[in-house]
Design a protein around this motif. Structure first.
Motif, PDB file in Angstrom:
ATOM      1  N   GLU A 124      -0.377   7.730  10.289  1.00 26.50           N
ATOM      2  CA  GLU A 124      -0.309   7.503   8.843  1.00 26.50           C
ATOM      3  C   GLU A 124      -0.051   8.786   8.065  1.00 26.50           C
ATOM      4  N   GLN A 125      -0.811   9.826   8.358  1.00 31.88           N
ATOM      5  CA  GLN A 125      -0.655  11.070   7.613  1.00 31.88           C
ATOM      6  C   GLN A 125       0.712  11.693   7.852  1.00 31.88           C
ATOM      7  N   LYS A 144       7.743   5.920  18.006  1.00 30.28           N
ATOM      8  CA  LYS A 144       7.207   4.796  18.769  1.00 30.28           C
ATOM      9  C   LYS A 144       5.754   5.035  19.146  1.00 30.28           C
ATOM     10  N   SER A 145       5.363   6.278  19.359  1.00 31.25           N
ATOM     11  CA  SER A 145       3.980   6.572  19.724  1.00 31.25           C
ATOM     12  C   SER A 145       3.021   6.227  18.580  1.00 31.25           C
ATOM     13  N   GLY A 146       3.495   6.191  17.349  1.00 34.01           N
ATOM     14  CA  GLY A 146       2.658   5.849  16.204  1.00 34.01           C
ATOM     15  C   GLY A 146       2.795   4.411  15.764  1.00 34.01           C
ATOM     16  N   LEU A 147       3.619   3.658  16.455  1.00 35.43           N
ATOM     17  CA  LEU A 147       3.880   2.271  16.090  1.00 35.43           C
ATOM     18  C   LEU A 147       2.771   1.368  16.607  1.00 35.43           C
ATOM     19  N   MET A 151      12.308  -2.487   5.654  1.00 36.03           N
ATOM     20  CA  MET A 151      10.996  -3.046   5.984  1.00 36.03           C
ATOM     21  C   MET A 151       9.902  -2.260   5.278  1.00 36.03           C
ATOM     22  N   VAL A 152       8.746  -2.899   5.143  1.00 44.80           N
ATOM     23  CA  VAL A 152       7.587  -2.289   4.507  1.00 44.80           C
ATOM     24  C   VAL A 152       6.712  -1.695   5.605  1.00 44.80           C
ATOM     25  N   VAL A 153       6.267  -0.463   5.406  1.00 43.61           N
ATOM     26  CA  VAL A 153       5.394   0.220   6.354  1.00 43.61           C
ATOM     27  C   VAL A 153       3.949   0.035   5.897  1.00 43.61           C
ATOM     28  N   CYS A 154       3.104  -0.470   6.789  1.00 50.92           N
ATOM     29  CA  CYS A 154       1.699  -0.733   6.467  1.00 50.92           C
ATOM     30  C   CYS A 154       0.803  -0.003   7.458  1.00 50.92           C
ATOM     31  N   SER A 155      -0.432   0.240   7.035  1.00 49.30           N
ATOM     32  CA  SER A 155      -1.430   0.764   7.961  1.00 49.30           C
ATOM     33  C   SER A 155      -1.896  -0.405   8.835  1.00 49.30           C
ATOM     34  N   MET A 156      -2.665  -0.122   9.855  1.00 48.63           N
ATOM     35  CA  MET A 156      -3.123  -1.171  10.765  1.00 48.63           C
ATOM     36  C   MET A 156      -4.054  -2.171  10.068  1.00 48.63           C
ATOM     37  N   ILE A 180      -2.732  -2.113   4.576  1.00 48.46           N
ATOM     38  CA  ILE A 180      -2.456  -1.452   3.302  1.00 48.46           C
ATOM     39  C   ILE A 180      -1.011  -0.967   3.300  1.00 48.46           C
ATOM     40  N   PRO A 181      -0.192  -1.387   2.328  1.00 46.79           N
ATOM     41  CA  PRO A 181       1.195  -0.920   2.293  1.00 46.79           C
ATOM     42  C   PRO A 181       1.264   0.569   1.964  1.00 46.79           C
ATOM     43  N   LEU A 182       2.068   1.304   2.747  1.00 47.55           N
ATOM     44  CA  LEU A 182       2.191   2.753   2.579  1.00 47.55           C
ATOM     45  C   LEU A 182       3.554   3.173   2.040  1.00 47.55           C
ATOM     46  N   GLY A 183       4.576   2.394   2.286  1.00 46.70           N
ATOM     47  CA  GLY A 183       5.911   2.746   1.839  1.00 46.70           C
ATOM     48  C   GLY A 183       6.931   1.757   2.356  1.00 46.70           C
TER      49      GLY A 183
END
Length: 164
Positions: free
Chosen positions: A103-104, A114-117, A130-135, A138-141
């Motif tokens: 996330e950071q 891919k390691s952070g997916l 696409m919308v990037v969300c935390s696990m 929470i939408p991040l971007g």
């Protein structure tokens, strides 16, 4: 506050459709009468109730109204603003969830690897918005997919999954 012209509406909906697909209709046809309005080249998403209350304020004194989606540039290009993220996340067809440790890195302006997916929506095609969300959801971007869902399964952990 004035309604968007046909050309401005077309440009804006074309950009939003990259993220929402056919669910764009859900954003437009809301039961509360929320609509898009243009004020000093800024596109706002505002409810009819607030819009009628804002008619009492002169346009030169009105700074902002509703949720800002973005400003039209001089060449009539339309880039989405981060304030539109909450509205897009509600109806987004394609989403990617990233792990806590990624996330950071994403918020600092890096690509999603891919390691952070954590998860990705099925049938996401390459270069799809696409919308990037935390696990936890929470939408991040919002970003563009670098690889399709099928390609994500075959690549190494350091491959880019979503462009910044």
């Amino acid at each position: 506050m004035q309604p968007l012209t046909r050309e401005e509406t077309h440009v804006m909906f074309e950009k939003i459709a990259k993220y929402l697909g056919e669910d764009l209709q859900l954003l437009v046809d809301r039961p509360d009468g929320t609509c898009f309005r243009l004020h000093s080249k800024w596109v706002s998403y505002v409810s009819k109730k607030i819009l009628t209350l804002a008619t009492n304020i002169s346009s030169d004194k009105l700074v902002s109204l509703g949720t800002c989606f973005r400003k039209f540039t001089g060449t009539h290009t339309f880039w989405l603003h981060i304030t539109a993220l909450d509205q897009l996340a509600l109806y987004a067809k394609y989403k990617v969830w990233i792990k806590l440790r990624a996330e950071q890195s994403f918020l600092d302006g890096n690509h999603v690897l891919k390691s952070g997916l954590g998860r990705i929506t099925e049938n996401t095609s390459q270069y799809q918005g696409m919308v990037v969300c935390s696990m936890v959801g929470i939408p991040l971007g919002f970003r563009v997919a670098a690889k399709s869902t099928q390609d994500c399964r075959k690549v190494d952990p350091m491959a880019i999954m979503a462009f910044h």
